[in-house]
Write a protein that holds these residues in place. Structure first.
Motif, PDB file in Angstrom:
ATOM      1  N   LEU A   1       0.735  -1.412   0.154  1.00  0.00           N
ATOM      2  CA  LEU A   1      -0.022   0.051  -0.047  1.00  0.00           C
ATOM      3  C   LEU A   1       0.640   1.317  -0.083  1.00  0.00           C
ATOM      4  O   LEU A   1       0.820   2.426  -0.565  1.00  0.00           O
ATOM      5  N   GLU A   2       1.979   1.161   0.855  1.00  0.00           N
ATOM      6  CA  GLU A   2       2.759   2.377   0.849  1.00  0.00           C
ATOM      7  C   GLU A   2       3.512   2.824  -0.589  1.00  0.00           C
ATOM      8  O   GLU A   2       3.456   3.736  -0.835  1.00  0.00           O
ATOM      9  N   VAL A   3       3.872   1.528  -1.110  1.00  0.00           N
ATOM     10  CA  VAL A   3       4.715   1.958  -2.638  1.00  0.00           C
ATOM     11  C   VAL A   3       3.584   2.531  -3.526  1.00  0.00           C
ATOM     12  O   VAL A   3       3.982   3.051  -4.349  1.00  0.00           O
ATOM     13  N   THR A   4       2.349   1.723  -3.446  1.00  0.00           N
ATOM     14  CA  THR A   4       1.167   2.031  -4.355  1.00  0.00           C
ATOM     15  C   THR A   4       0.848   3.655  -4.266  1.00  0.00           C
ATOM     16  O   THR A   4       0.778   4.488  -5.143  1.00  0.00           O
ATOM     17  N   LEU A   5       0.765   4.122  -2.834  1.00  0.00           N
ATOM     18  CA  LEU A   5       0.267   5.347  -2.818  1.00  0.00           C
ATOM     19  C   LEU A   5       1.328   6.478  -3.080  1.00  0.00           C
ATOM     20  O   LEU A   5       1.075   7.559  -3.563  1.00  0.00           O
ATOM     21  N   LYS A   6       2.602   6.072  -2.908  1.00  0.00           N
ATOM     22  CA  LYS A   6       3.687   6.933  -3.310  1.00  0.00           C
ATOM     23  C   LYS A   6       3.721   6.897  -4.975  1.00  0.00           C
ATOM     24  O   LYS A   6       3.981   8.296  -5.378  1.00  0.00           O
ATOM     25  N   PHE A   7       3.700   5.880  -5.524  1.00  0.00           N
ATOM     26  CA  PHE A   7       3.600   6.196  -7.132  1.00  0.00           C
ATOM     27  C   PHE A   7       2.522   6.898  -7.341  1.00  0.00           C
ATOM     28  O   PHE A   7       2.676   7.714  -8.417  1.00  0.00           O
ATOM     29  N   ALA A   8       1.181   6.657  -6.724  1.00  0.00           N
ATOM     30  CA  ALA A   8       0.112   7.151  -7.183  1.00  0.00           C
ATOM     31  C   ALA A   8       0.050   8.890  -7.104  1.00  0.00           C
ATOM     32  O   ALA A   8      -0.421   9.551  -7.873  1.00  0.00           O
ATOM     33  N   GLN A   9       0.732   9.207  -6.077  1.00  0.00           N
ATOM     34  CA  GLN A   9       0.685  10.550  -5.587  1.00  0.00           C
ATOM     35  C   GLN A   9       1.770  11.170  -6.600  1.00  0.00           C
ATOM     36  O   GLN A   9       1.454  12.563  -7.066  1.00  0.00           O
ATOM     37  N   ARG A  10       2.667  10.715  -7.097  1.00  0.00           N
ATOM     38  CA  ARG A  10       3.420  11.355  -8.383  1.00  0.00           C
ATOM     39  C   ARG A  10       2.796  11.345  -9.515  1.00  0.00           C
ATOM     40  O   ARG A  10       2.941  12.125 -10.378  1.00  0.00           O
ATOM     41  N   ALA A  11       2.118  10.041  -9.852  1.00  0.00           N
ATOM     42  CA  ALA A  11       1.392   9.854 -11.284  1.00  0.00           C
ATOM     43  C   ALA A  11       0.080  10.603 -11.453  1.00  0.00           C
ATOM     44  O   ALA A  11      -0.042  10.928 -12.611  1.00  0.00           O
ATOM     45  N   LEU A  12      -0.587  10.849 -10.401  1.00  0.00           N
ATOM     46  CA  LEU A  12      -2.021  11.256 -10.566  1.00  0.00           C
ATOM     47  C   LEU A  12      -2.458  12.371  -9.877  1.00  0.00           C
ATOM     48  O   LEU A  12      -3.398  13.219 -10.583  1.00  0.00           O
ATOM     49  N   LEU A  13      -1.984  12.853  -8.956  1.00  0.00           N
ATOM     50  CA  LEU A  13      -2.360  13.723  -8.015  1.00  0.00           C
ATOM     51  C   LEU A  13      -2.068  15.419  -8.588  1.00  0.00           C
ATOM     52  O   LEU A  13      -1.497  16.416  -7.963  1.00  0.00           O
ATOM     53  N   GLU A  14      -2.086  15.549 -10.026  1.00  0.00           N
ATOM     54  CA  GLU A  14      -1.908  16.915 -10.485  1.00  0.00           C
ATOM     55  C   GLU A  14      -3.417  17.359 -10.782  1.00  0.00           C
ATOM     56  O   GLU A  14      -4.264  16.617 -11.215  1.00  0.00           O
ATOM     57  N   PRO A  15      -3.521  18.701 -10.598  1.00  0.00           N
ATOM     58  CA  PRO A  15      -4.778  19.211 -10.907  1.00  0.00           C
ATOM     59  C   PRO A  15      -5.237  19.177 -12.470  1.00  0.00           C
ATOM     60  O   PRO A  15      -6.551  18.887 -12.796  1.00  0.00           O
ATOM     61  N   ARG A  16      -4.423  19.072 -13.379  1.00  0.00           N
ATOM     62  CA  ARG A  16      -4.820  18.526 -14.904  1.00  0.00           C
ATOM     63  C   ARG A  16      -3.814  17.757 -15.390  1.00  0.00           C
ATOM     64  O   ARG A  16      -2.647  17.889 -15.131  1.00  0.00           O
ATOM     65  N   TRP A  17      -4.463  16.593 -15.805  1.00  0.00           N
ATOM     66  CA  TRP A  17      -3.447  15.485 -16.326  1.00  0.00           C
ATOM     67  C   TRP A  17      -3.251  16.073 -17.623  1.00  0.00           C
ATOM     68  O   TRP A  17      -3.742  16.603 -18.728  1.00  0.00           O
ATOM     69  N   ILE A  18      -1.885  15.945 -18.234  1.00  0.00           N
ATOM     70  CA  ILE A  18      -0.973  16.348 -19.195  1.00  0.00           C
ATOM     71  C   ILE A  18      -0.883  15.198 -20.312  1.00  0.00           C
ATOM     72  O   ILE A  18      -0.171  14.281 -19.825  1.00  0.00           O
ATOM     73  N   PRO A  19      -1.568  15.183 -21.160  1.00  0.00           N
ATOM     74  CA  PRO A  19      -1.342  13.863 -22.227  1.00  0.00           C
ATOM     75  C   PRO A  19      -0.027  14.070 -22.903  1.00  0.00           C
ATOM     76  O   PRO A  19       0.566  14.951 -22.866  1.00  0.00           O
ATOM     77  N   GLY A  20       0.407  12.647 -23.142  1.00  0.00           N
ATOM     78  CA  GLY A  20       1.786  12.537 -23.974  1.00  0.00           C
ATOM     79  C   GLY A  20       1.577  12.877 -25.332  1.00  0.00           C
ATOM     80  O   GLY A  20       0.355  13.029 -25.952  1.00  0.00           O
ATOM     81  N   ALA A  21       2.648  13.216 -25.754  1.00  0.00           N
ATOM     82  CA  ALA A  21       2.679  13.452 -27.231  1.00  0.00           C
ATOM     83  C   ALA A  21       2.019  12.167 -27.980  1.00  0.00           C
ATOM     84  O   ALA A  21       2.359  11.108 -27.919  1.00  0.00           O
TER      85      ALA A  21
END
Length: 289
Positions: free
Chosen positions: A14-34
């Protein structure tokens, strides 16, 4: 299976999942890749009554998914908190069910390859369903102000549908918009988990096991009763959380997060390095590497 080992492994997962998710998802706007599906959806050629759609309709769908993933992460954080002493027996299963159900809605909303129009229709279905349910609750509570607020929310969604020149929705609490209808919790969970469970497993049955606890079904609650021996030597049932049940409960919640994230990742076209490293860490935790 040793109870303390299960606790340690799942807390770490759970700890590694939460750390990963906080980096990957918790931005106000998701920026699409090219060259991603999301980038193409933002550059859509759809037009409504007031001209081209622009970016706002698909970004609203992404924002809805972002909000729901924040709720999934809140549930995962709650599960981590529950893995302490003393540990509640029912708590992990109930919280895991919440995470699984919310993740299944994100999984449906962020299905890859459906295109911008269907994705926007799905977000509108969810928003309209939410407004109508809010109105129902407000009416049941006899709260005139809450009814007014819910009606205004519904009106705003209906106005968006009109402005986007999208087909008018059906009535009721499970509206259909241009063929899109939200999946029930049972159906959504079953479809999401179908690909990750063994061929002879029923995702619907697994969902019903978890929901039985939340609904207070006797057969669900009795699954936490185990025979034991009292101080006078008599056999007596006691309230109990089997380590196998705890293990599967936490892992099912993490799997639900993973399946929803994979769809988001595919649509947004983000790099794979961080997500691959996260999944490798999970494999090491549960495989004892």
């Amino acid at each position: 299976m040793d109870h303390q080992v299960v606790i340690a492994q799942n807390r770490e997962a759970l700890e590694v999942t939460l750390k990963f998710a906080q980096r990957a998802l918790l931005e106000p706007r998701w920026i699409p890749g090219a060259a991603s599906q999301a980038e193409a959806e933002l550059a859509n050629s759809e037009a409504g009554q007031n001209g081209p759609w622009g970016e706002d309709p698909p970004r609203t769908a992404y924002a809805g998914a972002n909000l729901m993933m924040a709720a999934v992460l809140d549930d995962l954080g709650s599960l981590r908190q529950l893995l302490g002493e003393p540990m509640p027996v029912i708590g992990p299963t109930v919280v895991a069910r919440s995470a699984i159900e919310i993740a299944s809605t994100v999984w449906w909303l962020m299905e890859p390859g459906i295109g911008v129009r269907r994705r926007v229709c799905r977000e509108l279905v969810l928003s309209l369903k939410s407004a109508r349910r809010a109105k129902q609750v407000a009416q049941d509570m006899d709260s005139s102000q809450a009814v007014t607020d819910a009606l205004q929310q519904e009106s705003r969604v209906l106005q968006r549908i009109t402005d986007l020149d999208i087909g008018q929705p059906g009535p009721g609490y499970s509206p259909v918009i241009e063929g899109e209808r939200a999946l029930s919790a049972t159906a959504g969970t079953a479809q999401m988990l179908k690909a990750v469970l063994p061929a002879n497993s029923s995702a619907t049955v697994i969902y019903r096991v978890y929901s039985a606890v939340t609904h207070g079904e006797v057969y669900g609650l009795m699954s936490f009763m185990a025979p034991g021996v009292s101080s006078n030597g008599e056999t007596k049932l006691h309230w109990h959380l089997d380590p196998d049940v705890l293990d599967s409960t936490i892992q099912m919640a993490i799997v639900a997060f993973r399946e929803a994230y994979r769809r988001i990742h595919q649509v947004m076209g983000w790099g794979k390095l961080e997500s691959d490293l996260w999944e490798i860490k999970l494999g090491k935790i549960f495989n004892g590497a």
